[in-house]
Design a protein around this motif. Structure first.
Motif, PDB file in Angstrom:
ATOM      1  N   ARG A 125      36.489  49.136  33.723  1.00  0.00           N
ATOM      2  CA  ARG A 125      37.106  50.417  33.355  1.00  0.00           C
ATOM      3  C   ARG A 125      36.092  51.297  32.624  1.00  0.00           C
ATOM      4  O   ARG A 125      36.000  52.507  32.878  1.00  0.00           O
ATOM      5  N   GLU A 135      52.219  45.680  28.772  1.00  0.00           N
ATOM      6  CA  GLU A 135      50.771  45.910  28.791  1.00  0.00           C
ATOM      7  C   GLU A 135      50.171  45.552  30.147  1.00  0.00           C
ATOM      8  O   GLU A 135      49.255  46.241  30.628  1.00  0.00           O
ATOM      9  N   GLN A 182      48.173  48.392  32.293  1.00  0.00           N
ATOM     10  CA  GLN A 182      46.808  48.247  32.792  1.00  0.00           C
ATOM     11  C   GLN A 182      46.746  48.357  34.311  1.00  0.00           C
ATOM     12  O   GLN A 182      45.732  48.778  34.872  1.00  0.00           O
ATOM     13  N   VAL A 204      44.859  47.276  40.178  1.00  0.00           N
ATOM     14  CA  VAL A 204      44.879  48.382  39.219  1.00  0.00           C
ATOM     15  C   VAL A 204      44.956  49.697  39.985  1.00  0.00           C
ATOM     16  O   VAL A 204      44.140  49.954  40.877  1.00  0.00           O
ATOM     17  N   ALA A 231      38.324  45.322  31.795  1.00  0.00           N
ATOM     18  CA  ALA A 231      38.051  46.343  30.785  1.00  0.00           C
ATOM     19  C   ALA A 231      36.604  46.833  30.889  1.00  0.00           C
ATOM     20  O   ALA A 231      36.322  48.027  30.716  1.00  0.00           O
ATOM     21  N   TYR A 290      46.435  39.079  36.154  1.00  0.00           N
ATOM     22  CA  TYR A 290      47.652  39.802  35.774  1.00  0.00           C
ATOM     23  C   TYR A 290      48.934  39.062  36.167  1.00  0.00           C
ATOM     24  O   TYR A 290      49.893  39.028  35.397  1.00  0.00           O
TER      25      TYR A 290
END
Length: 1024
Positions: free
Chosen positions: A730, A582, A586, A761, A727, A551
């Protein structure tokens, strides 16, 4: 044999760093000796103190400044080092290459590392400028990197010039290299003065020769035009200067002088310093001829210009200008053409000049060159002029104007320029969302290009055709384009192919491969391409990094997109703003994400860029649906606009957004229909990433647990195969939340949540992840009921802050909830009575103090807890736990649980929320305006939690607990009519009629005191 065995044991444990002064050798060696890990010596000191030499117990011996010794002394030292115990590591450093006999005398095999290993990377340069000099501009970091080649000392000089001296970007090189400046003086005394005679002679030639190819140097020496000693000496000194770090080379390219060194040498030549004369005519003729024959026309033209031959330079530019631009020489072409008077520039030279200005980012300058030509009736229909002018408007995001210019004029032929015009038109149509028209135009371009057989035309046509193709067909077009571009030596088109290749890999969810391709495109585009291409390459790299969970790196790339766009006057910042938004979405930073998404939508609207508009609107939709108070009206508006604007390839994104809105509104059949349509559209368009997102929606809206679980498992598999581990994790967390999830699924979900928390996150779909505070957030800040900071579980003592302003800075950053606060605003808040220009350095010092308080052991990168960038200074709420943020996040989680009917779990969350509210935020700063926003929001959320707890307790039949919450609410606000009414109703229902009568009387007195209507006593009778 014993000696050979000893040398074998020592093999590979002797490291020699060879680099010029200022490359950080001493700093690196001293770090090796930190905490007693080794002993540090200078070479002279070690030889001068034999009784203090390292003993057998020493594991690491570090010897600096070997060049201070003579050749015999160096060899003697090598023999002494060879006698050290076999367990010792040797780390040596020198400013210039050493005598081969020294290496031979060393124990075992010596590993030499040089300037290339010590030079700072672009990211490291940016960090030095940001942390050491308060310069957060990503593009300035690129400029400093280009000027210094990452030479650490020169980077510091550049930071001083830009920071303390206030030099602008345009004056940076001059401020560093003009005679008498600190950097120029240092280079002259510490670097250039130390070079041997042969190296100095080659440096003199290097001012004229760029690049310094080995074959060229040998040819000049053979012709008697370059004297550096014996015939083979040029190669020796060329490698010498490369090892020392004065010459640098990109992969596969010939070496060049570090630009700052070249500028200092050029000043010395102009001032007539001894040994810095102008090259002879024979030297210029030989080098120009060699450059022309060996594919370096830009170098040939530059040498002719430096030699004072403008006519020959102009002829070279007219003949080879397009080749020069294709090879990435736009900057040099602009510089050379500016030296030619306007009236002496032919039409062809004007085309080259305008195109060069476009490629260097001067879109306004390019339009000034093209505008009079477009107004000329004799020239306005020239196809070469029209596609070049259209490309300028395309670069600026002015797609309607670009489309008008690249409309083929009557009587269009079948030339290379005709193909380039059609290719530009195809790309413009695609940006305007007219995919079918784009594909038809690209097919026409490809047909003409194939018939022409020109590599440049074929490359452009295949790129245009790839825009509308998918899968293997797209890959075939891009492969053909790459092959043609390489045959044409067209670096710019190679980058365009790489950009399109990376975009396709991202659409196919092949993220590691996409990053490799995009990184190659960025590296090449930084030095050789128009800024518009650099923007695209950076966007692709940022997107791939985002998907891979890197990130911080992703955000830096997107920030550069914005910076490059603004610097070059391009309307291309929207993709960077989308990326920043974005990243923050996230990570669970709702407020920061919403602001950036809104800016991205506005920027995309301004230029009609649907490729960014649709993802920005869908991202904004998701953010608007998160939190305790989802803005359903705004979310629906954004999602519906995305659906209207979406092309076929973007339609799945829009359908998913509309589905989430319907789900939030409780319209389950609509949500299920949109989810199914999104899955179908994603499979049809072969968008693996969109398919996974659509499957996540299916998992949320399906009423069949088995179907929902299957959808989430497929989504997890897609993300994992793609390399998008965040992802995938997640999806695992969502699987663990499914009703009936087994022990293995819950365990996998917990492990996935821990991994996500480690990445920073905070939440998934508005639900906060369960963070282990000691593991993921060693820094915790309490502002509810008083201010306190804890690091690793221990409160920070007051003296550690050194000043009240340091604590105030942290409080202000907390109050802004991770949003950047401009530096000027911070200085005005912290020192309201001082002039802002007097407080800039104070803020830098304060920032350093705060970072030290939050990370006293310096375990993390400098900006791990507090970030500083172009927008200002902000607290990274992904790495710092703030009690008020956790309170707001828990409230959002509880609201989501109530909406989905999980009232028991919601009640548990709200009880914990109530316990965590120890008092108003910033209670120790009651009069500061900056504290009001978070203070009032946290208080409102707490009061709403009490109301929800009262309602949930009442619904669960726990009437006594409901009464307790209602009484507490009235103690806070005695005039809340709704709470009064509810309290009386609950007491009547519980059969506590006496208490109900007293509560009713208090209600009446409160209403009378504010002249409000008094309730009737019928409420005491209860409901029939």
């Amino acid at each position: 044999m014993a000696e050979q065995a000893r040398r074998m044991r020592r093999a590979g444990r002797c490291f020699i760093y060879v680099a010029a002064a200022g490359y950080g050798k001493t700093t690196m060696l001293e770090a090796l000796c930190a905490n007693g890990a080794g002993t540090y010596w200078t070479a002279e000191a070690l030889l001068a103190a034999p009784h203090r030499r390292p003993q057998a117990a020493v594991a690491r011996v570090v010897v600096d400044d070997l060049c201070a010794l003579s050749g015999p002394a160096q060899r003697h030292l090598a023999r002494e080092l060879a006698a050290l115990p076999a367990v010792a590591e040797l780390w040596l450093a020198a400013r210039r290459p050493l005598d081969p006999e020294f290496y031979a005398a060393l124990p075992g095999l010596a590993v030499e590392r040089g300037a290339a290993d010590l030079a700072l990377s672009l990211d490291e340069v940016a960090r030095v400028l940001r942390d050491g000099h308060g310069i957060a501009d990503a593009e300035l970091a690129v400029q400093v990197y280009d000027v210094t080649a990452g030479w650490p000392a020169l980077v510091q000089f550049a930071g001083e010039a830009l920071g303390r001296q206030g030099v602008g970007p345009e004056e940076l090189l001059a401020a560093m290299t003009d005679p008498g400046t600190p950097a120029a003086t240092w280079l002259g005394e510490q670097v250039l003065a130390e070079q041997p005679e042969g190296a100095a002679a080659l440096l003199e030639a290097a001012v004229a020769l760029d690049p310094m190819a080995e074959a060229l140097c040998l040819g000049l020496a053979d012709a008697g035009l370059l004297d550096t000693g014996v015939p083979a000496a040029p190669l020796h000194w060329l490698r010498w200067l490369s090892r020392a770090g004065l010459l640098v080379a990109r992969t596969g390219a010939a070496p060049r002088l570090v630009p700052a060194v070249s500028a200092v040498l050029a000043h010395r030549r102009r001032s007539g310093c001894a040994g810095t004369g102008v090259p002879s005519d024979a030297f210029v003729d030989f080098a120009t001829s060699w450059y022309s024959r060996n594919g370096h026309p830009t170098a040939a033209a530059a040498l002719l210009h430096r030699a004072g031959r403008p006519a020959q330079c102009a002829a070279m530019l007219a003949e080879h200008g397009d080749r020069m631009l294709a090879a990435g020489g736009g900057g040099e072409v602009v510089r050379l053409l500016r030296s030619i008077p306007d009236e002496q520039r032919s039409f062809d030279l004007r085309l080259v000049y305008g195109d060069a200005l476009r490629m260097t980012g001067d879109a306004a300058g390019a339009l000034r060159v093209f505008a009079p030509l477009l107004r000329d009736p004799a020239r306005c229909d020239d196809v070469g002029l029209r596609w070049r002018a259209a490309m300028v408007h395309y670069m600026r995001g002015e797609y309607a104007t670009a489309l008008e210019l690249c409309t083929p004029p009557a009587g269009t032929g079948r030339t290379v320029d005709d193909v380039l015009l059609l290719a530009c038109r195809a790309g413009t149509l695609r940006m305007l969302g007219r995919s079918s028209d784009s594909a038809a135009v690209a097919a026409d371009a490809l047909h003409i290009a194939e018939s022409r057989g020109d590599d440049r035309a074929k490359a452009a046509a295949h790129i245009a055709a790839a825009l509308g193709a998918v899968g293997a067909r797209r890959d075939e077009h891009l492969a053909a384009a790459l092959e043609a571009a390489q045959h044409a030596d067209d670096v710019v088109t190679v980058v365009r192919v790489l950009v399109n290749r990376a975009e396709g890999l991202i659409r196919d969810a092949r993220y590691p491969e996409a990053l490799r391709v995009a990184a190659r495109a960025v590296h090449t585009a930084e030095h050789s391409c128009p800024p518009g291409l650099l923007v695209s390459a950076l966007s692709n790299a940022g997107d791939a990094l985002l998907r891979l969970g890197r990130y911080d790196d992703a955000e830096r790339h997107f920030e550069r997109v914005v910076a490059v766009s603004h610097r070059a006057g391009l309307s291309r910042a929207a993709s960077g703003l989308w990326g920043i938004a974005e990243v923050r979405r996230q990570l669970g930073r709702r407020e920061q994400s919403r602001t950036a998404f809104e800016e991205a939508v506005e920027a995309a609207h301004a230029v009609g860029d649907t490729q960014v508009l649709v993802p920005a609107l869908t991202g904004l939709t998701r953010v608007l649906l998160d939190g305790p108070d989802p803005d359903l009206v705004a979310a629906r508006s954004a999602a519906e606009e995305a659906e209207r604007a979406a092309s076929d390839i973007l339609l799945p994104l829009a359908l998913v957004a509309v589905g989430w809105v319907a789900f939030a509104e409780g319209a389950l059949p609509v949500a299920q229909q949109r989810a199914a349509a999104a899955v179908t559209a994603a499979r049809t368009s072969r968008r693996a990433d969109c398919l996974a997102s659509a499957l996540e929606l299916v998992g949320a809206v399906s009423t069949d647990t088995a179907d929902a679980t299957a959808a989430l498992r497929e989504a997890e598999a897609i993300w994992r195969t793609a390399g998008a581990m965040p992802a995938a994790d997640r999806a695992l967390v969502l699987l663990g939340r499914m009703p009936g999830a087994d022990g293995a699924q819950r365990s996998a979900a917990k492990a996935a949540a821990r991994r996500l928390v480690d990445l920073g996150v905070l939440a998934i779909d508005g639900t906060r992840l369960p963070a282990g505070q000691d593991r993921s957030t060693p820094v915790r800040i309490r502002v509810l009921g008083g201010f306190e900071v804890s690091v690793d579980g221990r409160p920070v003592p007051l003296p550690a802050w050194r000043s009240r302003q340091a604590r105030s800075l942290v409080k202000i950053l907390v109050a802004r909830r991770g949003r950047p606060v401009p530096r000027l605003e911070l200085r005005e808040l912290l020192w309201p009575d001082d002039e802002p220009h007097r407080t800039a350095h104070r803020l830098s010092v304060l920032l350093s103090v705060v970072r030290t308080v939050l990370d006293p052991a310096r375990r993390w990168p400098t900006d791990h807890h507090v970030r500083a960038d172009l927008a200002g200074i902000s607290l990274d709420t992904g790495h710092v736990a703030v009690d008020a943020e956790e309170l707001l996040s828990d409230a959002a989680h509880a609201a989501m649980l109530i909406r989905t009917g999980d009232r028991a779990h919601a009640r548990e969350v709200l009880v914990e929320l109530d316990r965590s509210y120890r008092g108003d935020a910033f209670s120790d700063e009651p009069y500061e305006d900056w504290a009001d926003g978070l203070r009032e929001e946290a208080r409102a959320v707490w009061l709403r939690a009490l109301r929800d707890l009262a309602g949930l307790s009442r619904a669960a039949g726990d009437l006594d607990q409901a009464v307790t919450y209602l009484v507490r609410l009235l103690a806070i606000d005695a005039y809340d009519e709704t709470v009064h009414r509810t309290l009386v109703e609950v007491m009547v229902t519980a059969g506590r009629h006496g208490e109900a009568r007293r509560a009713f009387d208090r209600w009446c007195r409160s209403m009378r005191s504010i002249d409000a209507p008094v309730p009737t006593s019928t409420i005491l009778a209860g409901r029939a």
